[in-house]
Design an enzyme around this catalytic site. Structure first.
Site, PDB file in Angstrom:
ATOM      1  CE1 TYR A  15     -67.676  35.648 -81.657  1.00  0.00           C
ATOM      2  CE2 TYR A  15     -66.900  37.652 -82.728  1.00  0.00           C
ATOM      3  CZ  TYR A  15     -67.473  36.395 -82.808  1.00  0.00           C
ATOM      4  OH  TYR A  15     -67.826  35.879 -84.017  1.00  0.00           O
ATOM      5  CG  PHE A  62     -49.498  18.109 -96.547  1.00  0.00           C
ATOM      6  CD1 PHE A  62     -48.857  17.036 -95.959  1.00  0.00           C
ATOM      7  CD2 PHE A  62     -50.652  18.592 -95.958  1.00  0.00           C
ATOM      8  CE1 PHE A  62     -49.365  16.451 -94.805  1.00  0.00           C
ATOM      9  CE2 PHE A  62     -51.161  18.013 -94.797  1.00  0.00           C
ATOM     10  CZ  PHE A  62     -50.504  16.951 -94.223  1.00  0.00           C
ATOM     11  CB  THR A  63     -53.249  15.153 -97.763  1.00  0.00           C
ATOM     12  OG1 THR A  63     -52.943  15.645 -96.449  1.00  0.00           O
ATOM     13  CG2 THR A  63     -52.485  13.854 -97.983  1.00  0.00           C
ATOM     14  CG  ASP A  79     -47.081  23.572 -95.474  1.00  0.00           C
ATOM     15  OD1 ASP A  79     -47.065  23.806 -94.251  1.00  0.00           O
ATOM     16  OD2 ASP A  79     -47.623  22.578 -95.974  1.00  0.00           O
ATOM     17  CE  LYS A 126     -49.207  18.670 -88.565  1.00  0.00           C
ATOM     18  NZ  LYS A 126     -49.295  19.208 -89.847  1.00  0.00           N
ATOM     19  NE  ARG A 161     -49.189  11.308 -94.946  1.00  0.00           N
ATOM     20  CZ  ARG A 161     -50.479  11.587 -94.801  1.00  0.00           C
ATOM     21  NH1 ARG A 161     -51.401  10.893 -95.438  1.00  0.00           N
ATOM     22  NH2 ARG A 161     -50.861  12.565 -94.024  1.00  0.00           N
ATOM     23  CG  PHE A 177     -55.232   9.577 -96.049  1.00  0.00           C
ATOM     24  CD1 PHE A 177     -55.364  10.510 -97.063  1.00  0.00           C
ATOM     25  CD2 PHE A 177     -54.943  10.024 -94.769  1.00  0.00           C
ATOM     26  CE1 PHE A 177     -55.211  11.878 -96.800  1.00  0.00           C
ATOM     27  CE2 PHE A 177     -54.781  11.369 -94.500  1.00  0.00           C
ATOM     28  CZ  PHE A 177     -54.932  12.304 -95.514  1.00  0.00           C
TER      29      PHE A 177
HETATM   30  C1  LIG Z   1     -50.283  19.089 -90.897  1.00  0.00           C
HETATM   31  C2  LIG Z   1     -49.875  19.757 -92.116  1.00  0.00           C
HETATM   32  C3  LIG Z   1     -50.706  20.674 -92.758  1.00  0.00           C
HETATM   33  C4  LIG Z   1     -52.134  20.942 -92.324  1.00  0.00           C
HETATM   34  O1  LIG Z   1     -52.252  21.384 -91.036  1.00  0.00           O
HETATM   35  P1  LIG Z   1     -53.482  20.978 -90.070  1.00  0.00           P
HETATM   36  O2  LIG Z   1     -53.195  21.724 -88.821  1.00  0.00           O
HETATM   37  O3  LIG Z   1     -53.442  19.499 -89.899  1.00  0.00           O
HETATM   38  O4  LIG Z   1     -54.731  21.409 -90.725  1.00  0.00           O
HETATM   39  C5  LIG Z   1     -50.199  21.308 -93.871  1.00  0.00           C
HETATM   40  N1  LIG Z   1     -48.980  21.055 -94.344  1.00  0.00           N
HETATM   41  C6  LIG Z   1     -48.156  20.174 -93.762  1.00  0.00           C
HETATM   42  C7  LIG Z   1     -46.799  19.929 -94.316  1.00  0.00           C
HETATM   43  C8  LIG Z   1     -48.577  19.478 -92.641  1.00  0.00           C
HETATM   44  O5  LIG Z   1     -47.769  18.587 -92.084  1.00  0.00           O
END
Ligand SMILES: *Cc1c(COP(=O)(O)O)cnc(C)c1O
Length: 459
Positions: A75, A127-128, A218, A261, A385, A451
């Protein structure tokens, strides 16, 4: 004699395969109707080639799988946490690490510790999830990306760059004290995976240092951004991806990261900071939302796989093959005359639905429509998108983004060159019958990030 290899061919071989299911046109039509013409609502079993996202869809290496077996599921104080901390500090150079279950977990914490209601957060295109967390914390987001980013025909090499004049305008209008940080995405996902130049980052650092504004990265696709700097920016040709990645981070104060990613794992993320006081706040807050600060919602094995993936992601050969495959697909599509966002970006091909389906108005969801038609043709899953993803502002009005795109995202180390051929050929078939295609109407609209779950019917 040593053979010179120019091809981007993969620097790995395949050890295990996953069989794909083929479907008939009738099965696909039925599946699409049941999914409300939203590719997010299709079952993955109904998909042949899945280009919905490059997020969490990478193939892990044998090293990463071995790392999974070394999970220390304690933990508190798991050794995998310390391995991750070491990777983050060695590869990115940040001092403090707060793991989170994925990127948005880090965005939530960063937004809450940095933003006061009424603040302004500029960013190089939204970004969303990032923008939503900024808004939920009480900020108003302002897009400060250069104009070229909104023009799918502009061939400018660094369409992710921040327009310093736009930032300066915000500073004059609201005052620097209203701007806790600028959110800089590398690469810019919604612009089509477009990179930011090092020159731009340096200028932004100089400007913000003077104004007392922080830069939060980011850095979800930072290694891909570094590849473009290496290939296209003067003075970086002989630098390694690893060196470039570290230099990018050096101009910033912290970062949110989705390990799903670049870092080649199926789940994971973190917040990294250089300021100890902010780190203490974040470390305290992560217990509320994610888990103890030495696991942040992740299993020990997940942290281990991410630590290894981070190191693999900055290897030059890996990145050459990764982007090489994306460019291969993009060039093939261009040969068929398919309108795509140029220059070809890092994580996928973005087809311009406004140019593909000029007879469908933005209110009839051209990109959503095109994603549905592409699935119908050969079972390839892509995503919208455009206006659906852009959502509504706080007054409830639709955003009307300039770009209306269908994203063909390429998972890392998953598909072959022959798959790329199938994708281009299928899209070309849809392009041939584009004049027969009609738009959609939205029949169900969720309140947040619509979306993902919206439903449509054919007009
Ligand atoms: C995927 C993504 C996020 C968010 O990350 P998650 O792991 O999906 O929560 C933030 N910014 C960008 C540019 C992304 O592509």
């Amino acid at each position: 004699m040593q053979l010179k290899r120019d091809s981007w061919a993969e620097p790995y071989k395949i050890k295990m395969v996953e069989l794909l299911k083929m479907t008939t046109p009738e099965q696909r039509r039925k599946a699409l109707q049941e999914a409300g013409y939203n590719t997010f609502l299709l079952k993955s079993e109904e998909v042949y080639i899945d280009l919905l996202t490059d997020s969490g869809t990478s193939a892990m290496s044998d090293e990463q799988w071995s790392g999974m077996m070394r999970g220390d599921e304690a933990y508190a104080g798991s050794k995998n946490y310390y391995n991750l901390e070491k990777a983050v500090s060695e590869v990115y150079g940040y001092k403090y690490l707060v793991p989170t279950h994925q990127g948005r977990g880090a965005e939530n914490i960063l937004s809450q510790i940095m933003i006061k209601p009424g603040d302004i957060v500029p960013g190089n295109m939204y970004f969303t999830t990032t923008r939503l967390h900024q808004e939920l914390a009480g900020a108003v987001f302002h897009d400060v990306i250069i104009d070229e980013a909104h023009d799918s025909n502009s061939e400018y090499a660094f369409k992710g760059d921040v327009d310093l004049n736009k930032v300066e305008k915000l500073v004059q209008e609201y005052g620097a004290e209203k701007i806790p940080y600028i959110c800089v995405a590398v690469t810019v996902n919604l612009a089509g995976g477009q990179p930011v130049s090092m020159k731009n980052l340096k200028e932004l650092r100089a400007y913000t240092a003077e104004k007392g504004i922080k830069i939060m990265l980011d850095m979800t696709r930072i290694a891909e951004n570094a590849y473009f700097i290496q290939q296209k920016e003067e003075g970086y040709r002989l630098k390694t991806i690893a060196e470039i990645v570290k230099e990018i981070c050096s101009y910033t104060d912290g970062a949110t990261f989705s390990g799903k990613k670049d870092a080649l794992v199926n789940i994971g993320g973190f917040l990294a900071l250089n300021d100890f006081d902010k780190f203490e706040e974040a470390r305290n807050m992560v217990v509320v939302y994610e888990g103890l600060h030495t696991y942040g919602g992740l299993a020990g094995r997940d942290m281990e796989a991410m630590a290894i993936g981070i190191c693999e992601s900055v290897q030059d050969e890996h990145m050459k093959a990764r982007i090489g495959q994306v460019i291969y697909l993009g060039e093939k599509m261009q040969e068929f005359g398919i309108p795509i966002v140029k220059p070809i970006g890092g994580h996928g091909i973005f087809v311009d639905a406004k140019q593909f389906l000029p007879h469908i108005s933005q209110d009839d969801f051209p990109a959503q429509t095109l994603a549905a038609e592409i699935y119908l043709d050969a079972g390839i899953r892509t995503m919208e998108r455009g206006i659906v993803s852009a959502g509504r502002n706080s007054k409830g009005e639709n955003y009307y983004p300039k770009l209306e795109l269908v994203r063909f995202t390429i998972p890392r180390r998953v598909y072959t060159q022959a798959h790329m051929d199938v994708i281009a050929e299928s899209t070309a078939r849809v392009y041939e019958r584009r004049n027969e295609i009609k738009g959609l109407k939205m029949v169900y609209e969720p309140k947040y990030l619509r979306f993902f779950q919206a439903r449509f019917e054919q007009l």
